[in-house]
Design a protein around this motif. Sequence first.
Motif, PDB file in Angstrom:
ATOM      1  N   CYS A 216      39.490 -35.454  -1.166  1.00 50.80           N
ATOM      2  CA  CYS A 216      38.511 -35.259  -2.246  1.00 50.80           C
ATOM      3  C   CYS A 216      37.891 -36.526  -2.803  1.00 50.80           C
ATOM      4  N   ILE A 217      38.174 -37.670  -2.193  1.00 48.43           N
ATOM      5  CA  ILE A 217      37.715 -38.903  -2.816  1.00 48.43           C
ATOM      6  C   ILE A 217      36.196 -39.075  -2.711  1.00 48.43           C
ATOM      7  N   GLY A 218      35.584 -38.393  -1.737  1.00 43.60           N
ATOM      8  CA  GLY A 218      34.187 -38.657  -1.409  1.00 43.60           C
ATOM      9  C   GLY A 218      33.181 -38.372  -2.500  1.00 43.60           C
ATOM     10  N   ASN A 219      33.356 -37.286  -3.214  1.00 45.55           N
ATOM     11  CA  ASN A 219      32.335 -36.881  -4.180  1.00 45.55           C
ATOM     12  C   ASN A 219      32.158 -37.918  -5.286  1.00 45.55           C
ATOM     13  N   GLY A 220      33.259 -38.246  -5.975  1.00 45.54           N
ATOM     14  CA  GLY A 220      33.182 -39.235  -7.044  1.00 45.54           C
ATOM     15  C   GLY A 220      32.683 -40.576  -6.534  1.00 45.54           C
ATOM     16  N   MET A 221      33.164 -40.942  -5.352  1.00 44.87           N
ATOM     17  CA  MET A 221      32.732 -42.198  -4.743  1.00 44.87           C
ATOM     18  C   MET A 221      31.209 -42.258  -4.612  1.00 44.87           C
ATOM     19  N   MET A 222      30.614 -41.173  -4.139  1.00 47.06           N
ATOM     20  CA  MET A 222      29.165 -41.172  -3.959  1.00 47.06           C
ATOM     21  C   MET A 222      28.428 -41.148  -5.292  1.00 47.06           C
ATOM     22  N   ILE A 223      29.021 -40.516  -6.313  1.00 46.23           N
ATOM     23  CA  ILE A 223      28.379 -40.525  -7.630  1.00 46.23           C
ATOM     24  C   ILE A 223      28.356 -41.952  -8.184  1.00 46.23           C
TER      25      ILE A 223
ATOM     26  N   SER B  16      24.606 -22.883 -11.964  1.00 45.81           N
ATOM     27  CA  SER B  16      24.307 -24.046 -12.801  1.00 45.81           C
ATOM     28  C   SER B  16      23.901 -25.277 -11.993  1.00 45.81           C
ATOM     29  N   PHE B  17      24.635 -25.543 -10.920  1.00 47.04           N
ATOM     30  CA  PHE B  17      24.337 -26.746 -10.151  1.00 47.04           C
ATOM     31  C   PHE B  17      22.962 -26.654  -9.485  1.00 47.04           C
ATOM     32  N   SER B  18      22.712 -25.542  -8.799  1.00 46.76           N
ATOM     33  CA  SER B  18      21.417 -25.385  -8.114  1.00 46.76           C
ATOM     34  C   SER B  18      20.284 -25.400  -9.129  1.00 46.76           C
ATOM     35  N   PHE B  19      20.518 -24.767 -10.271  1.00 47.37           N
ATOM     36  CA  PHE B  19      19.529 -24.764 -11.353  1.00 47.37           C
ATOM     37  C   PHE B  19      19.167 -26.197 -11.765  1.00 47.37           C
TER      38      PHE B  19
ATOM     39  N   ARG C  97      10.151 -26.880  -0.462  1.00 44.54           N
ATOM     40  CA  ARG C  97      11.010 -26.666   0.700  1.00 44.54           C
ATOM     41  C   ARG C  97      12.128 -27.696   0.879  1.00 44.54           C
ATOM     42  N   PRO C  98      11.850 -28.996   0.731  1.00 49.90           N
ATOM     43  CA  PRO C  98      12.963 -29.953   0.906  1.00 49.90           C
ATOM     44  C   PRO C  98      14.101 -29.735  -0.094  1.00 49.90           C
ATOM     45  N   VAL C  99      13.746 -29.377  -1.331  1.00 48.54           N
ATOM     46  CA  VAL C  99      14.787 -29.141  -2.337  1.00 48.54           C
ATOM     47  C   VAL C  99      15.570 -27.881  -1.991  1.00 48.54           C
ATOM     48  N   ILE C 100      14.835 -26.845  -1.564  1.00 49.33           N
ATOM     49  CA  ILE C 100      15.509 -25.606  -1.159  1.00 49.33           C
ATOM     50  C   ILE C 100      16.501 -25.909  -0.045  1.00 49.33           C
ATOM     51  N   PHE C 101      16.065 -26.748   0.895  1.00 46.91           N
ATOM     52  CA  PHE C 101      16.939 -27.083   2.010  1.00 46.91           C
ATOM     53  C   PHE C 101      18.217 -27.772   1.513  1.00 46.91           C
ATOM     54  N   THR C 102      18.054 -28.730   0.594  1.00 42.83           N
ATOM     55  CA  THR C 102      19.222 -29.440   0.066  1.00 42.83           C
ATOM     56  C   THR C 102      20.175 -28.479  -0.652  1.00 42.83           C
ATOM     57  N   VAL C 103      19.610 -27.616  -1.505  1.00 38.12           N
ATOM     58  CA  VAL C 103      20.450 -26.659  -2.235  1.00 38.12           C
ATOM     59  C   VAL C 103      21.171 -25.740  -1.256  1.00 38.12           C
TER      60      VAL C 103
ATOM     61  N   THR D  47      25.233 -35.951   0.728  1.00 38.57           N
ATOM     62  CA  THR D  47      25.702 -36.851  -0.330  1.00 38.57           C
ATOM     63  C   THR D  47      24.616 -37.092  -1.369  1.00 38.57           C
ATOM     64  N   ALA D  48      23.362 -37.235  -0.906  1.00 33.68           N
ATOM     65  CA  ALA D  48      22.280 -37.457  -1.876  1.00 33.68           C
ATOM     66  C   ALA D  48      22.106 -36.243  -2.777  1.00 33.68           C
ATOM     67  N   GLY D  49      22.209 -35.052  -2.197  1.00 36.74           N
ATOM     68  CA  GLY D  49      22.040 -33.835  -2.977  1.00 36.74           C
ATOM     69  C   GLY D  49      23.132 -33.670  -4.012  1.00 36.74           C
ATOM     70  N   LEU D  50      24.373 -33.948  -3.601  1.00 36.81           N
ATOM     71  CA  LEU D  50      25.496 -33.807  -4.530  1.00 36.81           C
ATOM     72  C   LEU D  50      25.337 -34.726  -5.726  1.00 36.81           C
TER      73      LEU D  50
END
Lengths: 298, 286
Positions: free
Chosen positions: A166-173, B161-164, B202-208, B276-279
């Motif tokens: 689980c380390i990845g998420n926080g790391m990327m933030i 909530s997150f997708s919103f 579309r790009p945002v939809i794809f990421t979500v 990772t960028a989306g998260l």
Amino acid sequence: MKKNRAYLGFITPGFILYTLFMIIPIIFAMYYSFFEWNGIGPMKFVGFANFQKLLGGGRMSRIFFNALGNNIKYLICVLLIITPLQIFFAYILFIRIRGHRYIQFMLFLPYVISTSIVGFFALMVFHPNIGLLNSILEKLGFSKSAWLGNPDLSFKLFVIVVIWACIGNGMMIFNANMKEIDESILEASIIDGCNEHQKFFYVVFPQLQSSISTVITLSTIYALTMFDIPFMLGGVQGGVNNSIDFVNMVFYRYAFGGTYFGETSLGFGSSISVTMFIIILVISLITRIILRKREMRF
Amino acid sequence: MKRKRNIHELNDSRASSITKGIISGVLILYSFIAIYLIGLSFLNAFKTRSDLINNTMGWPHKFVFENFRVVLIEDNFIRNLVNSLVLVGLSLVLLIIVSSSLAYGIAMFEFRGKSFLQTYFLVGLMFPIQLGILPLFVIMTRLHLNNSLLGLSLIYAANLSFSFTVFSKFFHSFPKALLEAARIDGASELDIFMRIVLPVTRPVIFTVALLNFVMIWNDFYMPLVFLTKSTLKTLTLGIYTYTADFLANWNKVFAGVTIALLPIIVIYFFFSDRITAGLTSGSVKE
């Protein structure tokens, strides 16, 4: 501007779904927690009796506090080990250490692997009969270890598995936050001759407030609702001597597994949820006050 | 082409560049754990039973598909696979329709209670769905949506909530003048949303979709609670049934893991940057 009511059409479906399946359940959990109810028969108002049973010192209470103790032990690990590690990894990716693209790819990878598969990997490594570690120990002529079956070791191994997974998420933030730092400040600090320590502690770290607050809040919620990984590693009873039992597992046994305790009580189960709700609320408030953030930035 | 100079290496003393070298070496070694575990699972899935027992950690002597046949057909894993696919598909369609239009409605229109709603839909980030799961279970039972893939996908769609947040951020910077112009031309609100807004979203939809695919495909807790009928179990539950009785299913579990893991690994291989960028886009300040 002309009155435009079209927004109602866009908002209504989301509002109904979200309210019905996310908000009402949380409110009803509070309501149920004051009743004795097995889900089918009549509901009987019992006041604070469920909380009394949970917190008052009986057998259930001992199980609950043992589990809550593990949640808190894990939370301390988050604050002392996991978050600093995430910041460290984020920083070495940020300064583009050699192989950083590959390292980032691999460090984040376990985060997208299902917990049931993470649990399986842990068995591959730690299984007492056919696990990799024991076969290595055996080949080298040492005696085998019970690993997860050893109550003194299981919690530590659990933390190691969680770190791996689980380390990845926080790391990327943290990493994303570092990339937002004004480049000219960084360049100036480098030209002025800051070394890596100085650059990190005086330039980068002070600007991480918003991501620290976000990651600690996320990790706190995760820590207090911990379920999947201990369930995989130690079964529904939370390992030998309940050494990796967590509140959410106690809740699951009580709420959905009538077979474990011979009874199902929605009221009592809800009192566990409500207690966790309050603990999450208090801890995230404390975090916010400590980090003096006026608003959560999600 | 010259490699872009890394300004962080500018003041490196000898000692500090050695330290960096060591750190990167250690992490590369550490990454072999994941490669080894994933690779070994894939390889073991193709071994015969005796090969697996005598040669657990090595290359297969002969590649056989027997394990996949047993797992998919005899143990009916194909059922779990279909369930997972249906569940993810339904959930993504519902979630994207509901959360994109919700974010659009709140971002693009002015009305009373707007700022309350903005906060209201973020509560789900603070309080995980697990806290309300018992009453949710009661609600689902009353609505006859328990033990139903559609029922569970409604829950995933409600957990928006997150997708919103991700959609809101995008619509926030959307040029509103464009919408006004379309309104003056007489386009209906639905037309504007479908024909003008969604195509550029579309790009945002794809990421979500990508993030929620990973989340729902891998989820264990919600299916464990809401899909108790054996014909409805998802891949993660199927794997759990194997690992819960590890020794008895020793030869089958690797094939099961391969089936569940391969799609995720492929997706991650191609889209890791977007994941990772989306998260982080949903969690770092604007």
